[in-house]
Design an enzyme around this catalytic site. Structure first.
Site, PDB file in Angstrom:
ATOM      1  N   ASN A 204     107.223 -36.597 185.192  1.00 53.74           N
ATOM      2  CA  ASN A 204     108.538 -36.813 185.663  1.00 53.74           C
ATOM      3  C   ASN A 204     109.420 -37.190 184.746  1.00 53.74           C
ATOM      4  OD1 ASN A 204     110.770 -37.167 186.921  1.00 53.74           O
ATOM      5  ND2 ASN A 204     110.191 -38.728 188.300  1.00 53.74           N
ATOM      6  N   TRP A 205     110.045 -36.400 183.958  1.00 52.17           N
ATOM      7  CA  TRP A 205     110.983 -36.695 182.751  1.00 52.17           C
ATOM      8  C   TRP A 205     112.238 -37.633 183.363  1.00 52.17           C
ATOM      9  CZ3 TRP A 205     111.107 -31.992 179.041  1.00 52.17           C
ATOM     10  CH2 TRP A 205     109.927 -31.957 178.474  1.00 52.17           C
ATOM     11  N   LYS A 206     112.612 -37.470 184.809  1.00 48.62           N
ATOM     12  CA  LYS A 206     113.567 -38.352 185.144  1.00 48.62           C
ATOM     13  C   LYS A 206     114.931 -37.801 184.331  1.00 48.62           C
ATOM     14  CE  LYS A 206     110.734 -41.893 186.812  1.00 48.62           C
ATOM     15  NZ  LYS A 206     110.497 -43.156 187.368  1.00 48.62           N
TER      16      LYS A 206
ATOM     17  N   HIS B  21     111.632 -38.561 195.964  1.00 45.70           N
ATOM     18  CA  HIS B  21     111.140 -39.563 194.927  1.00 45.70           C
ATOM     19  C   HIS B  21     112.018 -40.753 195.274  1.00 45.70           C
ATOM     20  CE1 HIS B  21     110.880 -42.112 191.363  1.00 45.70           C
ATOM     21  NE2 HIS B  21     110.036 -40.961 191.028  1.00 45.70           N
TER      22      HIS B  21
ATOM     23  N   GLU C  13     113.545 -42.719 193.901  1.00 43.24           N
ATOM     24  CA  GLU C  13     114.765 -43.278 193.118  1.00 43.24           C
ATOM     25  C   GLU C  13     115.757 -42.292 193.937  1.00 43.24           C
ATOM     26  OE1 GLU C  13     113.622 -42.130 189.098  1.00 43.24           O
ATOM     27  OE2 GLU C  13     112.526 -44.362 189.017  1.00 43.24           O
TER      28      GLU C  13
ATOM     29  N   GLU D 108     103.596 -43.298 195.340  1.00 39.87           N
ATOM     30  CA  GLU D 108     104.236 -44.041 194.078  1.00 39.87           C
ATOM     31  C   GLU D 108     104.708 -45.231 194.685  1.00 39.87           C
ATOM     32  OE1 GLU D 108     105.528 -41.297 190.784  1.00 39.87           O
ATOM     33  OE2 GLU D 108     106.973 -41.220 192.210  1.00 39.87           O
TER      34      GLU D 108
ATOM     35  N   GLY E 111     107.840 -48.190 186.878  1.00 36.26           N
ATOM     36  CA  GLY E 111     108.959 -48.606 185.866  1.00 36.26           C
ATOM     37  C   GLY E 111     108.777 -49.980 185.564  1.00 36.26           C
TER      38      GLY E 111
ATOM     39  N   SER F 275     103.881 -46.580 186.464  1.00 32.92           N
ATOM     40  CA  SER F 275     103.197 -47.228 185.524  1.00 32.92           C
ATOM     41  C   SER F 275     102.018 -46.806 184.820  1.00 32.92           C
ATOM     42  CB  SER F 275     103.208 -48.793 185.494  1.00 32.92           C
ATOM     43  OG  SER F 275     104.576 -49.009 185.860  1.00 32.92           O
TER      44      SER F 275
ATOM     45  N   GLY G 145     105.754 -41.118 184.666  1.00 36.90           N
ATOM     46  CA  GLY G 145     107.267 -41.364 184.447  1.00 36.90           C
ATOM     47  C   GLY G 145     107.423 -41.484 182.847  1.00 36.90           C
ATOM     48  N   GLY G 146     107.591 -42.654 182.425  1.00 33.83           N
ATOM     49  CA  GLY G 146     108.118 -42.947 181.031  1.00 33.83           C
ATOM     50  C   GLY G 146     106.994 -42.482 179.953  1.00 33.83           C
TER      51      GLY G 146
HETATM   52  P1  13P Z   1     106.667 -44.691 185.730  1.00 32.80           P
HETATM   53  O1  13P Z   1     105.322 -44.070 184.974  1.00 32.80           O
HETATM   54  O2  13P Z   1     107.798 -44.864 184.259  1.00 32.80           O
HETATM   55  O3  13P Z   1     106.374 -46.072 186.157  1.00 32.80           O
HETATM   56  O4  13P Z   1     107.510 -43.703 186.501  1.00 32.80           O
HETATM   57  C1  13P Z   1     106.531 -43.127 187.870  1.00 32.80           C
HETATM   58  C2  13P Z   1     107.309 -42.131 188.485  1.00 32.80           C
HETATM   59  O5  13P Z   1     108.270 -42.686 189.243  1.00 32.80           O
HETATM   60  C3  13P Z   1     106.847 -40.798 188.212  1.00 32.80           C
HETATM   61  O6  13P Z   1     107.534 -40.177 189.196  1.00 32.80           O
END
Ligand code: 13P
Length: 262
Positions: free
Chosen positions: A8-10, A94, A96, A173, A179, A219, A240-241
């Protein structure tokens, strides 16, 4: 069930960076039994699709859609538009979106239905905050997030294609792990996934419920992916990251290879 490694590149990687990522990423990092998905910004879907071609080994998704097909919703995109640009999957709900943009459980269910209407697969994200976990409310919160989505599946016959074709994935999640560098322990992830699996079976029936992949997110990186994927209840990861860099995402894909999910 194949193991899913999803990124997930956000709000990272516009069309130019998407090209450069795909130039450098080798899907061969994923061995047999691993399916790769990338959830890119909506503006990057067409670029990614053009670069990947129709039948490439990487599934493509968006990170959010509106529930209507079209209308006066300034700034929104519909599932049909995402599909037209080349997406096959969409994240919905999600944390967020829920926390920063106030999305409700009911809206998430409407979005999941819109994604199916457009012929794509929704990946429904659920998870509790630290406060909710500490208060012993994980099952209440995650159960409440799942219920409206599963009700729409419960009412819809799954048709002739069979239970295996149910268009649905769940991503667990925990908000406190996103994050933050804090990852759920394998035991915590296993327990939450087992609870979700039981809810899937209760709403969809055991056979249909057993076919829905449940991914862990929060993470995940190359060094801890294998430990999480060794949990039998974990069918894949949503990253994510660590999905932003082609080398690091390839490292997670290769950590997942050779592992058979239950
Ligand atoms: P991180 O891997 O950066 O913690 O993010 C997880 C995420 O929200 C994937 O959708």
């Amino acid at each position: 069930m194949e193991t899913i490694v999803a990124g997930n590149w956000k709000m990272h990687h516009g069309p130019a960076e998407t090209h450069s990522f795909l130039d450098r990423f080798t899907a061969e990092a994923a061995g047999d039994g691993v399916r790769l998905l990338l959830f890119v910004p909506a503006l990057s879907v067409a670029a990614a699709r053009a670069r990947l071609g129709a039948g490439a080994g990487i599934g493509l998704g968006v990170q959010n859609v509106h529930w209507e097909a079209a209308g006066a919703f300034t700034g929104e995109i519909s599932a049909e538009m995402a599909r037209g640009a080349g997406a096959d999957f969409a994240l919905v709900g999600h944390s967020e979106r829920r926390q920063l943009f106030g999305e409700t459980d009911a809206e998430t269910a409407r979005k999941a239905a819109a994604v199916r209407r457009a012929g794509m697969t929704p990946v429904v994200c659920v998870g509790e905050t630290l406060e909710e976990r500490v208060a012993g409310r994980l099952q209440e919160v995650v159960g409440g997030q799942l219920r409206p989505v599963l009700e729409t599946y419960g009412r819809t016959p799954h048709g002739a294609a069979g239970a295996g074709s149910l268009p649905l994935m769940i991503a667990y999640e925990p908000v406190w792990a996103i994050g933050t560098g804090r990852t759920a322990t394998p035991e915590d992830a296993g327990a939450a996934h087992a609870f979700i699996r039981a809810r899937l079976a209760g709403s969809l029936g055991a056979a249909r419920g057993a076919c829905v992949p449940i991914l862990y997110g929060g993470s995940v990186h190359a060094a801890n992916a294998r430990e999480l994927l060794d949990v039998p209840e974990v069918n894949g990861v949503l990253v994510g990251g660590a999905s932003l860099d082609p080398g690091s995402f390839a490292g997670i894909a290769s950590a997942a290879s050779g592992r058979e999910s239950s």
